[in-house]
Design an enzyme around this catalytic site. Structure first.
Site, PDB file in Angstrom:
ATOM      1  N   GLU A  30     -10.783 -11.379  -7.330  1.00 43.85           N
ATOM      2  CA  GLU A  30      -9.397 -11.399  -6.848  1.00 43.85           C
ATOM      3  C   GLU A  30      -9.031 -12.705  -6.168  1.00 43.85           C
ATOM      4  OE1 GLU A  30      -8.748  -8.034  -4.283  1.00 43.85           O
ATOM      5  OE2 GLU A  30     -10.598  -8.355  -3.195  1.00 43.85           O
ATOM      6  N   CYS A  89      -8.752  -3.235 -11.852  1.00 38.84           N
ATOM      7  CA  CYS A  89      -8.437  -2.149 -10.917  1.00 38.84           C
ATOM      8  C   CYS A  89      -7.179  -2.426 -10.111  1.00 38.84           C
ATOM      9  CB  CYS A  89      -9.617  -1.861  -9.993  1.00 38.84           C
ATOM     10  SG  CYS A  89      -9.982  -3.221  -8.886  1.00 38.84           S
ATOM     11  N   ASP A 105      -4.232  -9.021  -5.685  1.00 36.58           N
ATOM     12  CA  ASP A 105      -4.541 -10.216  -4.906  1.00 36.58           C
ATOM     13  C   ASP A 105      -4.702 -11.445  -5.794  1.00 36.58           C
ATOM     14  OD1 ASP A 105      -4.498  -9.678  -2.128  1.00 36.58           O
ATOM     15  OD2 ASP A 105      -6.233  -8.376  -2.381  1.00 36.58           O
ATOM     16  N   HIS A 130       0.799  -1.221   0.000  1.00 36.56           N
ATOM     17  CA  HIS A 130       0.000   0.000   0.000  1.00 36.56           C
ATOM     18  C   HIS A 130       0.837   1.280   0.000  1.00 36.56           C
ATOM     19  CE1 HIS A 130      -3.208  -2.845   0.334  1.00 36.56           C
ATOM     20  NE2 HIS A 130      -3.922  -1.893  -0.237  1.00 36.56           N
TER      21      HIS A 130
END
Ligand code: PEP
Ligand code: MG
Length: 537
Positions: free
Chosen positions: A426, A497, A450, A185
């Site tokens: 995912e 995404c 993921d 992140h």
């Protein structure tokens, strides 16, 4: 000049002063004297903590108002808690160093509070932890996070999402971390902020602390502490060139994202908060393809209320106007942890209670979020999607809750609009079941970060596994092709995404596969539009 390398996660050149973020580390060597000496050290540190917290409380009252500042007051009261003080004294008598006693007793009390059957008490567990970490830091001489005036490059061993959320984003020129991966992140935030950054770098924290000037070359993945004259000249030239390339992409602002043969793609932004939505508009995004709603839950001590969530979604909906906005429901767990939810420590958090799994089992968490989304739906063009779906029943169960809470609002006389419900694909199970899920979903948005992790069984956070984390792996490409085909056959749209959505090497492949939406960090949109417009597909 000292130089070294890291894995670049966003191109560009940053030059400036550096700030090193060090966490309180239990493993720091701590000297231990006689119990009486340690007790005196603890008492003095407690006094310093009291002074610090009082000053913070006064400042917070001015900055954020009395109500929000109350958190500092709670910590001040905890400094007087006799149970905590007795436990520390007993540990010191038992031979512990003051710093370790403060930290360990704080952790024990924090766990007791987290396990209580009372939301308010649960939230206090983070306060106790903060307070005991403060005493520990004072005892170990950790100065913590001293931010200078103006902008700076931030260097750290690693940064958790709950730490990055508290940073003054507009002042950060670059991140350089020793851990992390390209889909961690910190990397995602760096891309959102358009700042050159390195993860998995070999920078010694002491070097970063001692240098006058730190420079990061996000094109080559190089960092320089106190660059010499010649290097500085080259870096400044590169910086100017990067600015010129960004300027050239401005020709694509306001253009339609359509390939030479007429394939239309929606180029959207990934965001975490309303502030990012402003950046999305500034970057000419055609919508928001992923709002990571969990950022509204990080960096605080209690669950956000329905009203707080509603205000945040409404703001994003209003900023984006007619453009579509996809809100991903809470994806907490794995690397995004919050102490106030009282989630247990897990052996395998990436495979644990996370994403939709938490929401389906904790009504007090999901209900306010879904109600807030429906309330905000009246103000824009909202859709929602669920993370970590692995089975059709999970999607059906979540949809049933959406219907229930929407009906509740309607009965209360609150206006709502239809909110298309999609699936974030995912997990490999969701990819394989795409035909089945397509019967129940309004759209698919593929979370390649993921999906790569779970398909290849490679931890996306583990810096040592970089060479095995291969988003171009044939197994992954086969799943991506399958998902798009299932969506096209069912007449629903499919987008990407995850970080791969912005990968210039993949744009044409995604168009060929049948994806009609790509969502990415705002700063990548004009580049992606150029690629789409130049594509023959
Ligand atoms: C993904 O997994 O690709 C994704 C977009 O979600 P996150 O990175 O927030 O897990
Ligand atoms: Mg994900």
């Amino acid at each position: 000049m000292i130089q070294g390398y890291g894995l670049p996660v966003f191109p560009g050149v940053a030059i400036g002063s550096s700030v090193v973020y060090r966490k309180a580390q239990r493993s720091l060597p701590v000297s231990c004297g006689e119990p009486a000496v340690e007790q005196a050290k603890f008492d003095a540190a407690r006094e310093t903590a009291r002074e610090q917290l009082t000053a913070l409380f006064e400042k917070a009252k001015v900055d954020i108002g009395e109500e929000q500042a109350a958190i500092m007051e709670v910590q001040l009261l905890m400094l007087e808690d006799l149970d905590y003080l007795d436990a520390v004294a007993a540990a010191i008598q038992g031979g512990e160093a003051a710093a370790i006693a403060a930290l360990d007793c704080g952790e024990e009390f924090a766990q007791v509070f987290a396990a209580m059957d009372d939301e308010y008490m649960n939230a206090r567990s983070a306060d106790i932890r903060d307070m005991s970490h403060r005493i520990y830091d004072i005892l170990c001489g950790n100065t913590g996070f001293q931010l200078p005036e103006g902008s700076f490059l931030l260097v750290a061993e690693d940064l958790a999402p709950s730490e990055t959320i508290q940073l003054p984003r507009e002042r950060i020129l670059a991140f350089v971390t020793r851990q992390g991966s390209s889909s961690s992140h910190t990397a995602i935030l760096a891309r959102t902020l358009n700042i050159p950054s390195l993860v998995q770098s070999d920078i010694p924290l002491d070097v970063a602390e001692d240098c006058q000037v730190l420079a990061v070359d996000g094109f080559t993945g190089t960092w320089y502490a106190d660059p010499d004259e010649e290097t500085m000249k080259l870096l400044l030239e590169k910086q100017a060139q990067a600015a010129a390339s960004r300027q050239a992409l401005e020709a694509y602002r306001g253009k339609e994202s359509i390939s030479k043969s007429g394939k239309k793609v929606l180029l959207c932004a990934n965001i975490g908060c309303a502030e990012d939505a402003v950046a999305a508009i500034a970057a000419d995004a055609e919508g928001v393809g992923l709002m990571r709603s969990e950022f509204l839950y990080l960096g605080r001590d209690t669950l956000p209320t329905e009203d707080e969530l509603f205000e945040a979604y409404k703001k994003v909906a209003e900023i984006m106007g007619h453009r579509p906005v996809v809100i991903r429901t809470l994806d907490i767990g794995a690397d995004k942890q919050v102490s106030y939810m009282g989630l247990e420590q897990e052996e395998n958090p990436a495979l644990g209670l996370r994403g939709l799994r938490i929401c389906l089992t904790r009504e007090e968490i999901f209900r306010p979020q879904l109600r807030a989304i429906y309330r905000a739906s009246a103000y824009g063009n909202l859709s929602m999607m669920f993370p970590m779906v692995a089975s059709v029943w999970e999607l059906k169960a979540a949809k049933a809750l959406c219907a229930r809470y929407r009906a509740e609002l309607e009965a209360e006389g609150v206006a709502t609009k239809d909110v298309p419900i999609g699936v974030m694909v995912e997990t490999p199970a969701a990819a394989v079941l795409a035909e089945e899920l397509a019967k129940e979903a309004a759209f698919f948005s593929v979370g390649t970060n993921d999906l790569t992790q779970y398909t290849l069984a490679v931890d996306r956070q583990n810096a040592k596994l970089g060479q095995f984390y291969d988003p171009y792996h044939p197994a992954l490409l086969a799943l991506l092709g399958h998902i798009a085909k299932a969506a096209n056959d069912a007449g629903i749209w499919a987008g990407i995404c995850g970080e791969l959505g912005a990968d210039p090497k993949m744009t044409e492949t995604f168009l060929k596969m049948g994806y009609t939406e790509l969502s990415m960090a705002p700063g990548r949109i004009l580049e992606a539009r150029k690629l789409v417009c130049e594509s023959e597909v």
